[in-house]
Design an enzyme around this catalytic site. Structure first.
Site, short mmCIF file in Angstrom:
data_model
loop_
_atom_site.label_atom_id
_atom_site.label_comp_id
_atom_site.label_asym_id
_atom_site.label_seq_id
_atom_site.Cartn_x
_atom_site.Cartn_y
_atom_site.Cartn_z
N LYS A 102 -9.47 8.28 2.50
CA LYS A 102 -9.96 6.92 2.26
C LYS A 102 -11.38 6.73 2.77
CE LYS A 102 -5.54 4.37 2.17
NZ LYS A 102 -4.60 5.47 2.52
N HIS B 244 -2.76 8.04 6.16
CA HIS B 244 -2.95 6.75 5.50
C HIS B 244 -4.29 6.17 5.93
CE1 HIS B 244 -1.90 3.03 3.56
NE2 HIS B 244 -2.06 2.35 4.69
N CYS C 127 0.81 -1.22 0.00
CA CYS C 127 0.00 0.00 0.00
C CYS C 127 0.84 1.27 0.00
CB CYS C 127 -0.93 -0.01 1.20
SG CYS C 127 -1.85 -1.55 1.37
N HIS D 32 -9.80 2.15 -0.02
CA HIS D 32 -8.35 1.94 -0.02
C HIS D 32 -7.91 1.52 -1.42
CE1 HIS D 32 -4.38 1.12 1.05
NE2 HIS D 32 -4.53 0.23 2.02
N PHE E 121 1.72 -3.49 3.91
CA PHE E 121 2.09 -4.80 4.42
C PHE E 121 3.59 -5.01 4.25
CE2 PHE E 121 -2.31 -6.92 3.52
CZ PHE E 121 -2.83 -6.26 4.62
N GLU F 213 -0.98 4.89 13.36
CA GLU F 213 -0.68 6.17 12.69
C GLU F 213 -0.98 7.34 13.61
OE1 GLU F 213 -1.28 8.52 8.49
OE2 GLU F 213 -2.70 6.93 8.99
#
Length: 431
Positions: free
Chosen positions: A349, A315, A175, A354, A418, A326
Site C-alpha cells: 500500500k 495490510h 477493507c 489503499h 472496519f 498488525e
C-alpha cells in the site's frame, strides 16, 4: 512447475480437504493496468499516488489519491460501459486478464462460480443518481441505475461474461472484502460446490463525498505536497492512508481439475483464516488479537507452521493504530526473535494506496508473485521506522530475495476492515 503434480499437492494440502490451486490472476492498479506491469512497478518501488483533479478535491483538506492506471473506455465497449459502474468495469477487466492467464479454462458452467467482494460497490453511480433525481427528476434516471449501484454488480458482470452458473457471490466486509471473497472461493471448491472459482475484489471510491467522509474521520494522509511520499506504512511520520482504486482477481481450481486440463499452477491456495475483533466499529484491537487469530487459523488450515512463512504482505494502511496492531499480531504469531528466519514483510500500500475492497485481492496477487519469483517487493517511504511499531519486524525497503523452498514455503496476505473483519490468506509454493 508447469503441470500439476497432484499427489505432491495433496500431500501438503489443506486439512484433508480438496486441494485448491491458483492457475491465473489479473490486476488493475494505480501502478499498472495489468498484473505483470503492476508487479514490475512494485518491485521498482514506484508510487501510484498523485494529485487529484481540482474538481474532485475542491473544498477538501486532502488533494491526493491513487486512481487506477487505466482508461476503461479503451477496454470495454461503450455500449456495455454505460451499463456498469466503474467498480464493475475494473473487476471485469481484471477477471478477463485472469481468465486468459489461466489459459481460458474449459469448465462445465454448472461447476464454475464467482466470488468477488467490494467495500461499497457502485458509489459513484449512487451519487450520480441522487444528483439527477434532485435536479432533473426520476424520469431522467438510467434504467440501469439500480444494478449499477448494487455491490454484487462486479461479481454479476463477471458471472455473465464467463457463463458461471454454480453461484455468484459478493463479500462486503469493508477493507477485508477481496480477501474474504478469495477465502470463500477456496471453501466453495473444498466443499465440492465448484471446480473453478473466479475470486477477488474491486473498488472505485475516489469521489469528493468519500474523500470527505474519510477526511472527517481524520483517516487520510494530508501530505498533499508530496503525493508519492504520502503512504508511509510503519514509518514514524505516517499520518493516514491514501485512498486508491483497482481490482484483483484469482482463478482458483481444484488440483484435480487443473491436473486434468494440464494447467500451469502458480501457487497452492493452502489456507484461509477468518476472525473478528469484536472491539470497535473502526479501530482495530490494539494488541492485534483478531488478526493474530486469523493468521493462526490460516496456518492451521494450511497445515503449516510459523517457520514455513517466508513472506508477509501486510495490510499496513499507514494509519497509526492499524499498523501498530498488525505489527503486534505478526510478532505474536510469527515470532519477533527468529533471527534470520523471520519472514520478510512488505507493505505494498506504500505504492498503491489503499484499494479498500480490492486491497486484499491485489495484495494476494503480489504475494503469489513474491513466492513465484522468490522476491519480496519493497516498502517505500519507510524513512524512519516507528520504534513502537516496527521493532522486531524484518520490513523490506528494497526488493529482497526470499528463501523459497519448493512445496514448503508459505506467504501470508493479511487484510482487516472496519467492523473488526480480519482475513489471512496462506499461499504455498508448488512442489
Amino acid at each position: 512447475m508447469d503441470i500439476v503434480d497432484i499427489e505432491n499437492i495433496m500431500d501438503i494440502g489443506d486439512s484433508g480437504n480438496t486441494a485448491v490451486v491458483v492457475t491465473g490472476f489479473g490486476a488493475v492498479t494505480p501502478v499498472g493496468a495489468d498484473a505483470p506491469s503492476a508487479w514490475k512497478a512494485m518491485l521498482a518501488g514506484q508510487s501510484g499516488v498523485r494529485t487529484l483533479p481540482q474538481e474532485t478535491t475542491a473544498g477538501l483538506q486532502v488533494r491526493i489519491g491513487a486512481p487506477a492506471d487505466i482508461d476503461l473506455a479503451a477496454v470495454i465497449p461503450s455500449s456495455r460501459l454505460r451499463t456498469m459502474d466503474r467498480c464493475a468495469g475494473l473487476a471485469l477487466t481484471a477477471a478477463l486478464e485472469a481468465w486468459r492467464h489461466a489459459g481460458l479454462p474449459e469448465v462445465d458452467p454448472e461447476r464454475l462460480a464467482v466470488s468477488v467482494g467490494t467495500g461499497i460497490g457502485g458509489f459513484s453511480t449512487t451519487v450520480s443518481v441522487l444528483d439527477t433525481f434532485r435536479e432533473r427528476g426520476w424520469r431522467r434516471l438510467s434504467p440501469f441505475s439500480a444494478p449499477m449501484l448494487m455491490p454484487n454488480s462486479p461479481a454479476a458482470w463477471i458471472g455473465i461474461e464467463l457463463d458461471a452458473r454454480a453461484g455468484v457471490h459478493t463479500s462486503v466486509s469493508a477493507c477485508a472484502s477481496g480477501a474474504e471473497a478469495i477465502g470463500y472461493g477456496m471453501e466453495m471448491i473444498r466443499s465440492g460446490r465448484a471446480d473453478v472459482v473466479v475470486a477477488g475484489g474491486a473498488e472505485a471510491m475516489i469521489t469528493p463525498e468519500l474523500l470527505g467522509m474519510f477526511s472527517a474521520m481524520q483517516a487520510l494522509s494530508l501530505r498533499n505536497d508530496e503525493p508519492e511520499r504520502a503512504s508511509r506504512p510503519f514509518d514514524r511520520d505516517r499520518d493516514g492512508f491514501v485512498l486508491g482504486e483497482g481490482a484483483g482477481i484469482l482463478v482458483l481450481e481444484s488440483a484435480a481439475h487443473a491436473a486434468r486440463r494440464g494447467a500451469e499452477v502458480l501457487a497452492v491456495a493452502a489456507g484461509v483464516g477468518f476472525s473478528a475483533d469484536a472491539h470497535h466499529i473502526t479501530a482495530p484491537h490494539p494488541e492485534g488479537s483478531g488478526l493474530a487469530l486469523a493468521m493462526r487459523n490460516a496456518l492451521a488450515d494450511a497445515r503449516a507452521t510459523a517457520q514455513d512463512v517466508v513472506h508477509v504482505n501486510a495490510h499496513a494502511t499507514s494509519t497509526r493504530a492499524g499498523d501498530a496492531a498488525e505489527a503486534a499480531a505478526v510478532r505474536a504469531e510469527l515470532g519477533a526473535h527468529r533471527g534470520d528466519r523471520r519472514p520478510v514483510v512488505s507493505a505494498t500500500k506504500s505504492m498503491t494506496g489503499h484499494l479498500v475492497g480490492a486491497a486484499g485481492a491485489v495484495e494476494a496477487v503480489a504475494a503469489i508473485c513474491a513466492l513465484r519469483d522468490g522476491l519480496a517487493p519493497p516498502t517505500i517511504n519507510l524513512d524512519e521506522p516507528d520504534p513502537s511499531t516496527a521493532a522486531g519486524l524484518d520490513i523490506a525497503t528494497e526488493p529482497r530475495r526470499l528463501p523459497v523452498a519448493a512445496g514448503r514455503s508459505v506467504a501470508l496476505s493479511n487484510s482487516s476492515g472496519f467492523g473488526g473483519h480480519n482475513v489471512s490468506l496462506a499461499f504455498r509454493t508448488v512442489g
